[in-house]
Design a protein around this motif. Structure first.
Motif, PDB file in Angstrom:
ATOM      1  N   MET A 139     -31.875  23.567  18.820  1.00 38.33           N
ATOM      2  CA  MET A 139     -31.423  22.241  18.412  1.00 38.33           C
ATOM      3  C   MET A 139     -30.925  21.463  19.614  1.00 38.33           C
ATOM      4  O   MET A 139     -30.291  22.030  20.518  1.00 38.33           O
ATOM      5  N   THR A 140     -31.183  20.173  19.636  1.00 40.23           N
ATOM      6  CA  THR A 140     -30.682  19.343  20.714  1.00 40.23           C
ATOM      7  C   THR A 140     -29.232  18.961  20.439  1.00 40.23           C
ATOM      8  O   THR A 140     -28.732  19.041  19.309  1.00 40.23           O
ATOM      9  N   ALA A 141     -28.547  18.528  21.505  1.00 37.51           N
ATOM     10  CA  ALA A 141     -27.155  18.101  21.358  1.00 37.51           C
ATOM     11  C   ALA A 141     -27.056  16.931  20.375  1.00 37.51           C
ATOM     12  O   ALA A 141     -26.103  16.835  19.587  1.00 37.51           O
ATOM     13  N   ARG A 142     -28.048  16.045  20.400  1.00 41.04           N
ATOM     14  CA  ARG A 142     -28.041  14.888  19.508  1.00 41.04           C
ATOM     15  C   ARG A 142     -28.153  15.326  18.052  1.00 41.04           C
ATOM     16  O   ARG A 142     -27.462  14.790  17.168  1.00 41.04           O
ATOM     17  N   THR A 143     -29.014  16.321  17.784  1.00 40.91           N
ATOM     18  CA  THR A 143     -29.180  16.816  16.427  1.00 40.91           C
ATOM     19  C   THR A 143     -27.885  17.441  15.912  1.00 40.91           C
ATOM     20  O   THR A 143     -27.467  17.209  14.777  1.00 40.91           O
ATOM     21  N   ILE A 144     -27.245  18.245  16.773  1.00 39.13           N
ATOM     22  CA  ILE A 144     -25.970  18.865  16.385  1.00 39.13           C
ATOM     23  C   ILE A 144     -24.930  17.795  16.097  1.00 39.13           C
ATOM     24  O   ILE A 144     -24.205  17.862  15.101  1.00 39.13           O
ATOM     25  N   LEU A 145     -24.889  16.787  16.959  1.00 47.27           N
ATOM     26  CA  LEU A 145     -23.921  15.706  16.779  1.00 47.27           C
ATOM     27  C   LEU A 145     -24.156  14.972  15.464  1.00 47.27           C
ATOM     28  O   LEU A 145     -23.202  14.610  14.760  1.00 47.27           O
ATOM     29  N   LEU A 146     -25.417  14.762  15.118  1.00 46.67           N
ATOM     30  CA  LEU A 146     -25.732  14.102  13.854  1.00 46.67           C
ATOM     31  C   LEU A 146     -25.198  14.904  12.669  1.00 46.67           C
ATOM     32  O   LEU A 146     -24.643  14.343  11.722  1.00 46.67           O
ATOM     33  N   HIS A 147     -25.357  16.235  12.727  1.00 43.04           N
ATOM     34  CA  HIS A 147     -24.927  17.072  11.614  1.00 43.04           C
ATOM     35  C   HIS A 147     -23.406  17.236  11.548  1.00 43.04           C
ATOM     36  O   HIS A 147     -22.884  17.628  10.492  1.00 43.04           O
ATOM     37  N   LEU A 148     -22.716  16.937  12.630  1.00 46.97           N
ATOM     38  CA  LEU A 148     -21.245  16.946  12.562  1.00 46.97           C
ATOM     39  C   LEU A 148     -20.751  15.779  11.715  1.00 46.97           C
ATOM     40  O   LEU A 148     -19.646  15.822  11.177  1.00 46.97           O
ATOM     41  N   ARG A 149     -21.562  14.716  11.641  1.00 54.82           N
ATOM     42  CA  ARG A 149     -21.262  13.540  10.813  1.00 54.82           C
ATOM     43  C   ARG A 149     -19.850  13.008  11.072  1.00 54.82           C
ATOM     44  O   ARG A 149     -19.061  12.786  10.147  1.00 54.82           O
ATOM     45  N   LEU A 150     -19.553  12.803  12.352  1.00 53.85           N
ATOM     46  CA  LEU A 150     -18.218  12.315  12.726  1.00 53.85           C
ATOM     47  C   LEU A 150     -17.831  11.010  12.035  1.00 53.85           C
ATOM     48  O   LEU A 150     -16.683  10.862  11.595  1.00 53.85           O
ATOM     49  N   PRO A 151     -18.746  10.026  11.900  1.00 51.94           N
ATOM     50  CA  PRO A 151     -18.352   8.792  11.205  1.00 51.94           C
ATOM     51  C   PRO A 151     -17.915   9.030   9.763  1.00 51.94           C
ATOM     52  O   PRO A 151     -17.131   8.257   9.213  1.00 51.94           O
ATOM     53  N   PHE A 152     -18.409  10.120   9.140  1.00 50.34           N
ATOM     54  CA  PHE A 152     -18.063  10.392   7.754  1.00 50.34           C
ATOM     55  C   PHE A 152     -16.584  10.736   7.597  1.00 50.34           C
ATOM     56  O   PHE A 152     -16.018  10.602   6.506  1.00 50.34           O
ATOM     57  N   SER A 153     -15.943  11.166   8.705  1.00 49.83           N
ATOM     58  CA  SER A 153     -14.512  11.471   8.662  1.00 49.83           C
ATOM     59  C   SER A 153     -13.683  10.236   8.339  1.00 49.83           C
ATOM     60  O   SER A 153     -12.547  10.350   7.868  1.00 49.83           O
ATOM     61  N   VAL A 154     -14.243   9.048   8.596  1.00 45.50           N
ATOM     62  CA  VAL A 154     -13.539   7.804   8.283  1.00 45.50           C
ATOM     63  C   VAL A 154     -13.215   7.734   6.800  1.00 45.50           C
ATOM     64  O   VAL A 154     -12.184   7.194   6.395  1.00 45.50           O
ATOM     65  N   PHE A 155     -14.073   8.317   5.957  1.00 47.93           N
ATOM     66  CA  PHE A 155     -13.869   8.244   4.517  1.00 47.93           C
ATOM     67  C   PHE A 155     -12.726   9.142   4.053  1.00 47.93           C
ATOM     68  O   PHE A 155     -12.200   8.960   2.949  1.00 47.93           O
ATOM     69  N   LEU A 156     -12.348  10.134   4.881  1.00 43.72           N
ATOM     70  CA  LEU A 156     -11.218  11.004   4.553  1.00 43.72           C
ATOM     71  C   LEU A 156      -9.948  10.567   5.274  1.00 43.72           C
ATOM     72  O   LEU A 156      -8.873  11.123   5.022  1.00 43.72           O
ATOM     73  N   LEU A 157     -10.062   9.583   6.148  1.00 44.49           N
ATOM     74  CA  LEU A 157      -8.911   9.106   6.922  1.00 44.49           C
ATOM     75  C   LEU A 157      -7.793   8.518   6.061  1.00 44.49           C
ATOM     76  O   LEU A 157      -6.613   8.638   6.429  1.00 44.49           O
ATOM     77  N   PRO A 158      -8.071   7.855   4.905  1.00 42.98           N
ATOM     78  CA  PRO A 158      -6.969   7.287   4.128  1.00 42.98           C
ATOM     79  C   PRO A 158      -5.889   8.288   3.744  1.00 42.98           C
ATOM     80  O   PRO A 158      -4.713   7.928   3.658  1.00 42.98           O
ATOM     81  N   GLU A 169     -29.300   9.657   6.386  1.00 38.43           N
ATOM     82  CA  GLU A 169     -30.397   9.311   5.478  1.00 38.43           C
ATOM     83  C   GLU A 169     -31.582  10.251   5.648  1.00 38.43           C
ATOM     84  O   GLU A 169     -32.274  10.572   4.678  1.00 38.43           O
ATOM     85  N   ALA A 170     -31.797  10.720   6.879  1.00 37.01           N
ATOM     86  CA  ALA A 170     -32.909  11.638   7.145  1.00 37.01           C
ATOM     87  C   ALA A 170     -32.392  12.775   8.030  1.00 37.01           C
ATOM     88  O   ALA A 170     -32.551  12.754   9.255  1.00 37.01           O
ATOM     89  N   PRO A 171     -31.755  13.793   7.444  1.00 31.37           N
ATOM     90  CA  PRO A 171     -31.164  14.874   8.244  1.00 31.37           C
ATOM     91  C   PRO A 171     -32.228  15.684   8.976  1.00 31.37           C
ATOM     92  O   PRO A 171     -33.222  16.095   8.374  1.00 31.37           O
ATOM     93  N   PRO A 172     -32.038  15.901  10.286  1.00 30.02           N
ATOM     94  CA  PRO A 172     -32.999  16.713  11.038  1.00 30.02           C
ATOM     95  C   PRO A 172     -32.859  18.189  10.669  1.00 30.02           C
ATOM     96  O   PRO A 172     -31.822  18.619  10.152  1.00 30.02           O
ATOM     97  N   PRO A 173     -33.891  18.999  10.919  1.00 30.31           N
ATOM     98  CA  PRO A 173     -33.837  20.433  10.607  1.00 30.31           C
ATOM     99  C   PRO A 173     -32.701  21.132  11.358  1.00 30.31           C
ATOM    100  O   PRO A 173     -32.280  20.691  12.430  1.00 30.31           O
ATOM    101  N   VAL A 174     -32.209  22.228  10.770  1.00 34.81           N
ATOM    102  CA  VAL A 174     -31.099  22.963  11.376  1.00 34.81           C
ATOM    103  C   VAL A 174     -31.547  24.378  11.724  1.00 34.81           C
ATOM    104  O   VAL A 174     -32.547  24.877  11.203  1.00 34.81           O
ATOM    105  N   ASP A 175     -30.804  25.016  12.626  1.00 32.77           N
ATOM    106  CA  ASP A 175     -31.031  26.423  12.916  1.00 32.77           C
ATOM    107  C   ASP A 175     -29.681  27.103  13.159  1.00 32.77           C
ATOM    108  O   ASP A 175     -28.628  26.501  12.964  1.00 32.77           O
ATOM    109  N   LYS A 176     -29.707  28.348  13.591  1.00 33.30           N
ATOM    110  CA  LYS A 176     -28.490  29.165  13.718  1.00 33.30           C
ATOM    111  C   LYS A 176     -27.479  28.564  14.689  1.00 33.30           C
ATOM    112  O   LYS A 176     -26.277  28.814  14.575  1.00 33.30           O
TER     113      LYS A 176
END
Length: 289
Positions: free
Chosen positions: A1-20, A70-77
């Motif tokens: 997996m590339t660093a970009r793919t891993i970063l996408l799956h961390l979904r850091l922007p989604f943490s904004v929804f739990l910030l309240p 919207e289009a999650p890339p494939p994952v591996d170990k």
């Protein structure tokens, strides 16, 4: 997996929804320790939540849209190892905050793994997963954030004020959690997961959100009373309510409107509304209840 793919799956922007939840605890703290505030914020939103996202992505192996992607890339170990590395880092840094916070991190980490791990997979049990996710991402996180940033005894969390605030955080998650699943019915059915939204159906999901969110609004009135904070809350949530009502109308005309893009827009508007409300409450130094 590339660093970009891993970063996408961390979904850091989604943490904004739990910030309240974090910000609510911050506004209800009379004199929180600045370093603790920064440390807890970083551990939660840059380590714990992304680790949970990565772990779930690894076991779900989604081919369709998921929260924040919207289009999650494939994952591996490799993603599995990254998730564990973030969890370990969270525990290591959490030790500097205190043992109650470490216990919280351990419990939250276990719950998030049980949610998607094939051996347990809480996601298959609609009511149980709905309640557990809402309680732990809502009220439980509120209590432990309040304890961690103020370094107060755990017993000090069992006051009527703290219990009510925790219940309100849980209610908000109970309202919003099924709506975040409403576009995933086909993907969840393919994996054999009966989520709360699938159990309720598309229209039932919208009705459930409306009813529980109304109860939450009544609860906030009970918490803040007839004061400026309550009316500020209504003001900041008005765009989310207006969007939700319009979306309901569209879905009643065509259920295909219960899709990824509308869901993410709804989640973003509601999340930003709550975040801005609590930030304004904090900056204006309005009295702690």
């Amino acid at each position: 997996m590339t660093a970009r793919t891993i970063l996408l799956h961390l979904r850091l922007p989604f943490s904004v929804f739990l910030l309240p939840v974090f910000l609510f605890a911050l506004t209800q703290s009379a004199a929180p320790d600045g370093w603790r505030v920064a440390g807890v914020f970083f551990i939660l939103h840059f380590l714990l939540y992304p680790a949970s996202n990565a772990y779930n992505s690894y076991f779900d192996k989604d081919e369709g849209s998921i929260g924040g992607l919207e289009a999650p890339p494939p994952v591996d170990k490799e993603l599995f190892y990254v998730a564990w590395a973030l969890d370990v880092a969270a525990l290591g840094l959490g030790a500097y905050i205190g043992w109650p916070f470490v216990v919280y991190l351990l419990i939250y980490g276990f719950i998030s793994k049980a949610y998607s791990h094939p051996a347990i997979r809480l996601k298959k049990y609609p009511v149980l997963s709905w309640l557990i996710v809402s309680i732990f991402q809502g009220g439980f996180t509120y209590m432990m954030t309040l304890q961690a940033i103020n370094d107060i005894p755990v017993a000090g969390l069992l006051t009527p004020q703290v219990v009510l605030a925790s219940a309100l955080c849980t209610l908000n998650l109970l309202a919003l959690y099924p709506i975040t699943q409403v576009y995933q019915h086909e993907e969840d059915a393919r994996r054999g997961d009966l989520t709360m939204s699938r159990l309720l159906g598309i229209r039932g999901t919208f009705i459930s959100t409306a009813v529980i969110f109304s109860l939450s609004a009544i609860g906030f009135y009970g918490y803040f009373g007839n004061t400026t904070p309550f009316y500020l809350l209504l003001l900041f949530l008005f765009p989310a309510v207006a969007f939700f009502l319009r979306w309901c109308y569209l879905v009643w005309q065509d259920e295909r409107r219960a899709n990824f893009r509308f869901t993410m827009q709804m989640t973003l508007i509601a999340g930003l509304g709550l975040n801005f409300f609590f930030l304004v409450l904090w900056f204006l130094h309005l009295p702690v209840v």
